[in-house]
Design a protein around this motif. Sequence first.
Motif, PDB file in Angstrom:
ATOM      1  N   GLU A  80       0.827  -1.207   0.000  1.00 48.91           N
ATOM      2  CA  GLU A  80       0.000   0.000   0.000  1.00 48.91           C
ATOM      3  C   GLU A  80       0.864   1.261   0.000  1.00 48.91           C
ATOM      4  O   GLU A  80       0.443   2.299  -0.498  1.00 48.91           O
ATOM      5  CB  GLU A  80      -0.924   0.006   1.230  1.00 48.91           C
ATOM      6  CG  GLU A  80      -2.018  -1.050   1.183  1.00 48.91           C
ATOM      7  CD  GLU A  80      -3.008  -0.803   0.053  1.00 48.91           C
ATOM      8  OE1 GLU A  80      -3.361   0.358  -0.204  1.00 48.91           O
ATOM      9  OE2 GLU A  80      -3.426  -1.792  -0.587  1.00 48.91           O
ATOM     10  N   THR A  81       2.045   1.175   0.596  1.00 50.30           N
ATOM     11  CA  THR A  81       2.912   2.360   0.691  1.00 50.30           C
ATOM     12  C   THR A  81       3.564   2.662  -0.648  1.00 50.30           C
ATOM     13  O   THR A  81       3.550   3.797  -1.111  1.00 50.30           O
ATOM     14  CB  THR A  81       4.027   2.139   1.747  1.00 50.30           C
ATOM     15  OG1 THR A  81       3.418   1.862   3.002  1.00 50.30           O
ATOM     16  CG2 THR A  81       4.920   3.367   1.889  1.00 50.30           C
ATOM     17  N   VAL A  82       4.141   1.646  -1.273  1.00 53.49           N
ATOM     18  CA  VAL A  82       4.896   1.900  -2.504  1.00 53.49           C
ATOM     19  C   VAL A  82       4.055   1.632  -3.755  1.00 53.49           C
ATOM     20  O   VAL A  82       4.519   1.846  -4.858  1.00 53.49           O
ATOM     21  CB  VAL A  82       6.230   1.122  -2.558  1.00 53.49           C
ATOM     22  CG1 VAL A  82       7.122   1.503  -1.398  1.00 53.49           C
ATOM     23  CG2 VAL A  82       5.993  -0.374  -2.526  1.00 53.49           C
ATOM     24  N   ARG A  83       2.801   1.200  -3.530  1.00 56.50           N
ATOM     25  CA  ARG A  83       1.869   0.979  -4.650  1.00 56.50           C
ATOM     26  C   ARG A  83       2.471   0.083  -5.704  1.00 56.50           C
ATOM     27  O   ARG A  83       2.577   0.442  -6.878  1.00 56.50           O
ATOM     28  CB  ARG A  83       1.472   2.320  -5.290  1.00 56.50           C
ATOM     29  CG  ARG A  83       0.915   3.302  -4.288  1.00 56.50           C
ATOM     30  CD  ARG A  83      -0.574   3.309  -4.335  1.00 56.50           C
ATOM     31  NE  ARG A  83      -1.114   3.969  -3.145  1.00 56.50           N
ATOM     32  CZ  ARG A  83      -2.371   3.909  -2.791  1.00 56.50           C
ATOM     33  NH1 ARG A  83      -3.208   3.200  -3.479  1.00 56.50           N
ATOM     34  NH2 ARG A  83      -2.793   4.534  -1.720  1.00 56.50           N
ATOM     35  N   THR A  84       2.948  -1.047  -5.255  1.00 53.36           N
ATOM     36  CA  THR A  84       3.542  -1.992  -6.184  1.00 53.36           C
ATOM     37  C   THR A  84       3.205  -3.393  -5.723  1.00 53.36           C
ATOM     38  O   THR A  84       2.818  -3.592  -4.574  1.00 53.36           O
ATOM     39  CB  THR A  84       5.068  -1.823  -6.247  1.00 53.36           C
ATOM     40  OG1 THR A  84       5.617  -2.843  -7.064  1.00 53.36           O
ATOM     41  CG2 THR A  84       5.697  -1.922  -4.883  1.00 53.36           C
ATOM     42  N   GLU A  85       3.341  -4.348  -6.595  1.00 57.49           N
ATOM     43  CA  GLU A  85       3.094  -5.729  -6.206  1.00 57.49           C
ATOM     44  C   GLU A  85       4.361  -6.560  -6.293  1.00 57.49           C
ATOM     45  O   GLU A  85       4.306  -7.780  -6.332  1.00 57.49           O
ATOM     46  CB  GLU A  85       1.983  -6.324  -7.080  1.00 57.49           C
ATOM     47  CG  GLU A  85       0.663  -5.638  -6.800  1.00 57.49           C
ATOM     48  CD  GLU A  85      -0.546  -6.455  -7.145  1.00 57.49           C
ATOM     49  OE1 GLU A  85      -0.432  -7.320  -8.025  1.00 57.49           O
ATOM     50  OE2 GLU A  85      -1.590  -6.227  -6.534  1.00 57.49           O
ATOM     51  N   SER A  86       5.514  -5.888  -6.374  1.00 63.29           N
ATOM     52  CA  SER A  86       6.748  -6.676  -6.342  1.00 63.29           C
ATOM     53  C   SER A  86       7.706  -6.094  -5.310  1.00 63.29           C
ATOM     54  O   SER A  86       7.694  -4.896  -5.031  1.00 63.29           O
ATOM     55  CB  SER A  86       7.394  -6.740  -7.726  1.00 63.29           C
ATOM     56  OG  SER A  86       7.947  -5.498  -8.038  1.00 63.29           O
ATOM     57  N   LEU A  87       8.474  -6.983  -4.743  1.00 63.27           N
ATOM     58  CA  LEU A  87       9.431  -6.599  -3.706  1.00 63.27           C
ATOM     59  C   LEU A  87      10.836  -6.847  -4.253  1.00 63.27           C
ATOM     60  O   LEU A  87      11.256  -7.997  -4.388  1.00 63.27           O
ATOM     61  CB  LEU A  87       9.179  -7.447  -2.451  1.00 63.27           C
ATOM     62  CG  LEU A  87      10.098  -7.222  -1.264  1.00 63.27           C
ATOM     63  CD1 LEU A  87       9.977  -5.817  -0.720  1.00 63.27           C
ATOM     64  CD2 LEU A  87       9.778  -8.220  -0.150  1.00 63.27           C
ATOM     65  N   PRO A  88      11.562  -5.780  -4.617  1.00 71.30           N
ATOM     66  CA  PRO A  88      12.907  -5.985  -5.163  1.00 71.30           C
ATOM     67  C   PRO A  88      13.916  -6.307  -4.059  1.00 71.30           C
ATOM     68  O   PRO A  88      13.853  -5.755  -2.964  1.00 71.30           O
ATOM     69  CB  PRO A  88      13.233  -4.640  -5.827  1.00 71.30           C
ATOM     70  CG  PRO A  88      12.327  -3.645  -5.204  1.00 71.30           C
ATOM     71  CD  PRO A  88      11.185  -4.370  -4.540  1.00 71.30           C
ATOM     72  N   LEU A  89      14.816  -7.228  -4.366  1.00 70.56           N
ATOM     73  CA  LEU A  89      15.843  -7.630  -3.396  1.00 70.56           C
ATOM     74  C   LEU A  89      17.192  -7.625  -4.074  1.00 70.56           C
ATOM     75  O   LEU A  89      17.298  -7.960  -5.248  1.00 70.56           O
ATOM     76  CB  LEU A  89      15.607  -9.074  -2.953  1.00 70.56           C
ATOM     77  CG  LEU A  89      14.463  -9.440  -2.067  1.00 70.56           C
ATOM     78  CD1 LEU A  89      14.512 -10.935  -1.810  1.00 70.56           C
ATOM     79  CD2 LEU A  89      14.538  -8.686  -0.758  1.00 70.56           C
ATOM     80  N   ARG A 221      12.342   3.978   4.923  1.00 70.81           N
ATOM     81  CA  ARG A 221      12.664   4.950   3.865  1.00 70.81           C
ATOM     82  C   ARG A 221      11.441   5.795   3.511  1.00 70.81           C
ATOM     83  O   ARG A 221      11.556   6.979   3.241  1.00 70.81           O
ATOM     84  CB  ARG A 221      13.190   4.225   2.612  1.00 70.81           C
ATOM     85  CG  ARG A 221      14.615   3.711   2.773  1.00 70.81           C
ATOM     86  CD  ARG A 221      15.204   3.296   1.432  1.00 70.81           C
ATOM     87  NE  ARG A 221      14.495   2.168   0.835  1.00 70.81           N
ATOM     88  CZ  ARG A 221      14.757   0.879   1.096  1.00 70.81           C
ATOM     89  NH1 ARG A 221      15.710   0.566   1.962  1.00 70.81           N
ATOM     90  NH2 ARG A 221      14.078  -0.077   0.506  1.00 70.81           N
ATOM     91  N   ALA A 222      10.246   5.177   3.554  1.00 66.21           N
ATOM     92  CA  ALA A 222       9.015   5.933   3.268  1.00 66.21           C
ATOM     93  C   ALA A 222       8.816   7.022   4.322  1.00 66.21           C
ATOM     94  O   ALA A 222       8.429   8.149   4.006  1.00 66.21           O
ATOM     95  CB  ALA A 222       7.813   4.987   3.235  1.00 66.21           C
ATOM     96  N   GLN A 223       9.120   6.677   5.578  1.00 66.44           N
ATOM     97  CA  GLN A 223       8.993   7.674   6.640  1.00 66.44           C
ATOM     98  C   GLN A 223      10.022   8.795   6.448  1.00 66.44           C
ATOM     99  O   GLN A 223       9.724   9.969   6.634  1.00 66.44           O
ATOM    100  CB  GLN A 223       9.167   7.003   8.008  1.00 66.44           C
ATOM    101  CG  GLN A 223       8.828   7.911   9.171  1.00 66.44           C
ATOM    102  CD  GLN A 223       9.441   7.404  10.470  1.00 66.44           C
ATOM    103  OE1 GLN A 223      10.641   7.134  10.547  1.00 66.44           O
ATOM    104  NE2 GLN A 223       8.607   7.271  11.484  1.00 66.44           N
ATOM    105  N   ALA A 224      11.231   8.423   6.033  1.00 66.62           N
ATOM    106  CA  ALA A 224      12.279   9.421   5.806  1.00 66.62           C
ATOM    107  C   ALA A 224      11.870  10.375   4.672  1.00 66.62           C
ATOM    108  O   ALA A 224      12.150  11.580   4.731  1.00 66.62           O
ATOM    109  CB  ALA A 224      13.606   8.725   5.475  1.00 66.62           C
ATOM    110  N   ARG A 225      11.188   9.846   3.651  1.00 66.39           N
ATOM    111  CA  ARG A 225      10.719  10.710   2.550  1.00 66.39           C
ATOM    112  C   ARG A 225       9.670  11.698   3.053  1.00 66.39           C
ATOM    113  O   ARG A 225       9.641  12.851   2.632  1.00 66.39           O
ATOM    114  CB  ARG A 225      10.107   9.860   1.425  1.00 66.39           C
ATOM    115  CG  ARG A 225      11.133   9.319   0.438  1.00 66.39           C
ATOM    116  CD  ARG A 225      10.456   8.797  -0.823  1.00 66.39           C
ATOM    117  NE  ARG A 225       9.517   7.710  -0.583  1.00 66.39           N
ATOM    118  CZ  ARG A 225       9.876   6.419  -0.453  1.00 66.39           C
ATOM    119  NH1 ARG A 225      11.159   6.071  -0.546  1.00 66.39           N
ATOM    120  NH2 ARG A 225       8.976   5.489  -0.232  1.00 66.39           N
TER     121      ARG A 225
END
Length: 265
Positions: A80-89, A221-225
């Motif tokens: 929900e935060t990054v609005r994506t359905e993939s998790l890059p590693l 990182r979302a909080q830092a943004r």
Amino acid sequence: MSARTDLAIVPGFRSGRPSYRWRGIGRIEDLEIDFSSRDRPALVTAVLATCAEPPVEDPEEVWRLTLAARVGGLLAIYAETVRTESLPLEVRCPHDDCREGMEVELPVPELVALAQAAEARPETDVAGQDGPIVLRRPRGTDQRLWRRRAYADGAEAEAALLASLVISGTLAAEERSAAAEALAAFDPLSCFEIDVRCPECARQSGIPVDLEAVLLASLSRAQARMISDVDRLARRYGWSEAEVLAIPAWRRRRYLALDGDGWPA
Ligand SMILES: [Zn+2]
């Protein structure tokens, strides 16, 4: 983007249990989450309790979720935060003579499905010398308890942890490693491993991934943004923290993209 999976039906959704919808990081109250905390189980609880909808009045409810459900909740909040359905590693080939870096993308809906499957089966059994041993899935409350205890060494810790999960049957000392393996296979999200073929040396390897850590880092990182947006827009327009964060993130990007004359920089 493909059709969204219903991320709301993540953890603890067996009948009679409360059901939460999860939202992304972005509200002013999310600045209260201390991502630098060294108490990881408490941090996960804070994130889940803050981002649950409806909000969780009693954090004990979140502590009682299984570890798989807690990772599932973090996955939903991440999506929900990054609005994506993939998790890059980013991972490395585990062989010392190679150590090639690789980028892998994990599908969030499939991971969420693992969390749901895990929640549907709270117990597993392993064959013991004197009949089957039934083990239950560990919960946040177990993690909290384990953190508070001081163990002499890893072996003592493993024995105590396993003993606390035995529901019925007797776990002999020599059966511990088999039971630990059974639990790891039973709880794929808390003991997550990806199976990748290295493009450099062509060897196939299982690489352990600490999903909880990866997700917490992304949310941090979302909080830092958010904090960076507040800083820049407060300096430019004199808006308060609350005023800046009341503006949706996409519109903040638009303001930040403007140069001094009001044109996109
Ligand atoms: Zn390699």
